[in-house]
Design a protein around this motif. Structure first.
Motif, short mmCIF file in Angstrom:
data_model
loop_
_atom_site.label_atom_id
_atom_site.label_comp_id
_atom_site.label_asym_id
_atom_site.label_seq_id
_atom_site.Cartn_x
_atom_site.Cartn_y
_atom_site.Cartn_z
N ALA A 1 0.83 -1.21 0.00
CA ALA A 1 0.00 0.00 0.00
C ALA A 1 0.87 1.26 0.00
CB ALA A 1 -0.92 0.00 1.22
N ILE A 2 1.92 1.26 0.81
CA ILE A 2 2.82 2.43 0.85
C ILE A 2 3.48 2.63 -0.50
CG2 ILE A 2 4.98 3.28 1.84
CD1 ILE A 2 4.08 2.09 4.52
N SER A 3 3.87 1.55 -1.15
CA SER A 3 4.49 1.66 -2.47
C SER A 3 3.54 2.27 -3.49
CB SER A 3 4.97 0.29 -2.96
OG SER A 3 5.98 -0.20 -2.12
N VAL A 4 2.28 1.84 -3.47
CA VAL A 4 1.29 2.38 -4.41
C VAL A 4 1.06 3.87 -4.14
CG1 VAL A 4 -1.15 2.27 -5.07
CG2 VAL A 4 0.19 0.17 -4.86
N VAL A 5 0.90 4.23 -2.86
CA VAL A 5 0.68 5.64 -2.52
C VAL A 5 1.89 6.48 -2.91
CG1 VAL A 5 0.38 7.23 -0.58
CG2 VAL A 5 -0.98 5.15 -0.70
N PHE A 6 3.08 5.97 -2.67
CA PHE A 6 4.30 6.70 -3.04
C PHE A 6 4.36 6.94 -4.55
CE2 PHE A 6 8.70 6.39 -4.59
CZ PHE A 6 9.18 7.60 -4.10
N GLN A 7 4.06 5.92 -5.31
CA GLN A 7 4.10 6.05 -6.77
C GLN A 7 3.05 7.06 -7.25
OE1 GLN A 7 6.34 4.96 -8.87
NE2 GLN A 7 7.43 3.98 -7.18
N ALA A 8 1.88 7.04 -6.66
CA ALA A 8 0.83 8.00 -7.04
C ALA A 8 1.25 9.42 -6.70
CB ALA A 8 -0.48 7.65 -6.34
N MET A 9 1.85 9.61 -5.53
CA MET A 9 2.31 10.94 -5.14
C MET A 9 3.43 11.43 -6.06
SD MET A 9 2.22 10.55 -1.01
CE MET A 9 2.78 12.20 -0.63
N SER A 10 4.32 10.53 -6.42
CA SER A 10 5.41 10.92 -7.32
C SER A 10 4.88 11.30 -8.70
CB SER A 10 6.42 9.77 -7.45
OG SER A 10 7.04 9.52 -6.23
N ALA A 11 3.93 10.53 -9.19
CA ALA A 11 3.36 10.83 -10.50
C ALA A 11 2.64 12.17 -10.49
CB ALA A 11 2.40 9.72 -10.92
N TYR A 12 1.87 12.44 -9.43
CA TYR A 12 1.16 13.72 -9.36
C TYR A 12 2.14 14.88 -9.19
CZ TYR A 12 -2.43 17.09 -8.28
OH TYR A 12 -3.25 18.19 -8.32
N SER A 13 3.21 14.65 -8.45
CA SER A 13 4.22 15.69 -8.28
C SER A 13 4.87 16.05 -9.62
CB SER A 13 5.27 15.22 -7.28
OG SER A 13 6.29 16.16 -7.13
N LEU A 14 5.14 15.02 -10.42
CA LEU A 14 5.70 15.29 -11.75
C LEU A 14 4.69 15.98 -12.65
CD1 LEU A 14 7.74 12.03 -12.42
CD2 LEU A 14 8.63 14.33 -12.07
N TYR A 15 3.43 15.65 -12.50
CA TYR A 15 2.39 16.28 -13.30
C TYR A 15 2.30 17.78 -13.00
CZ TYR A 15 -2.29 17.94 -14.39
OH TYR A 15 -3.33 18.70 -14.82
N LEU A 16 2.58 18.17 -11.77
CA LEU A 16 2.44 19.58 -11.36
C LEU A 16 3.45 20.50 -12.06
CD1 LEU A 16 1.73 19.35 -7.54
CD2 LEU A 16 0.17 19.99 -9.36
N ILE A 17 4.46 19.94 -12.67
CA ILE A 17 5.45 20.79 -13.35
C ILE A 17 4.82 21.55 -14.50
CG2 ILE A 17 7.57 20.74 -14.74
CD1 ILE A 17 8.51 18.42 -12.98
N SER A 18 3.95 20.90 -15.25
CA SER A 18 3.31 21.55 -16.40
C SER A 18 2.42 22.73 -15.98
CB SER A 18 2.52 20.52 -17.19
OG SER A 18 1.88 21.11 -18.29
N PRO A 19 1.53 22.58 -14.98
CA PRO A 19 0.74 23.74 -14.55
C PRO A 19 1.62 24.85 -13.95
CG PRO A 19 -0.30 21.73 -13.77
CD PRO A 19 1.01 21.35 -14.37
N GLN A 20 2.71 24.48 -13.32
CA GLN A 20 3.61 25.50 -12.78
C GLN A 20 4.21 26.34 -13.92
OE1 GLN A 20 6.37 23.14 -10.46
NE2 GLN A 20 5.55 23.98 -8.55
N LEU A 21 4.64 25.66 -14.99
CA LEU A 21 5.18 26.40 -16.13
C LEU A 21 4.12 27.27 -16.78
CD1 LEU A 21 7.50 23.72 -17.77
CD2 LEU A 21 8.19 25.79 -16.55
#
Length: 123
Positions: A18-38
């Motif tokens: 469960a921690i691995s899945v949550v970590f991967q989801a958080m990492s993916a969303y964090s990477l997604y946030l780069i585009s709206p920041q730009l």
């Protein structure tokens, strides 16, 4: 070996998954946030850029915390699995040793002891 690893502590194994899945989801969303920041930087919306940057920072920090917890739990799970494997090996070794001693006792003959002869002493 994976089966033994999972059996060592099932709740911890599921928590690791469960921690691995949550970590991967958080990492993916964090990477997604780069585009709206730009996009907010290009559009000149600095308040939104700051909010997104703080959200990304919070996601990254909590993701790193989850990764540290996951690593700790994984090492505990692995040590417990190795210990149970070691206990099984010791158990099988003791059983084999006991069997060998039993076989040795069954086949042990006292030196200079001859089987009794019916006709011993009678000519």
């Amino acid at each position: 070996m994976l089966k033994l690893w999972l059996k060592a502590n099932r709740p911890r194994a599921f928590a690791l998954a469960a921690i691995s899945v949550v970590f991967q989801a958080m990492s993916a969303y964090s990477l997604y946030l780069i585009s709206p920041q730009l996009n907010s930087l290009i559009g000149g919306n600095f308040a939104w850029l700051l909010r997104l940057a703080l959200l990304k920072l919070a996601l990254d920090l909590s993701g790193n915390l989850l990764l540290a917890v996951n690593s700790y739990l994984f090492s505990q799970q692995s040590q417990e699995a190795i210990d149970s494997y070691r206990q099984k090996m010791l158990m099988y070794g003791k059983e084999a040793s006991n069997r060998k001693q039993e076989i040795d006792r069954q086949h042990y003959t006292i030196p200079n002891q001859r089987p009794k002869d019916k006709h011993c002493g009678k000519i």
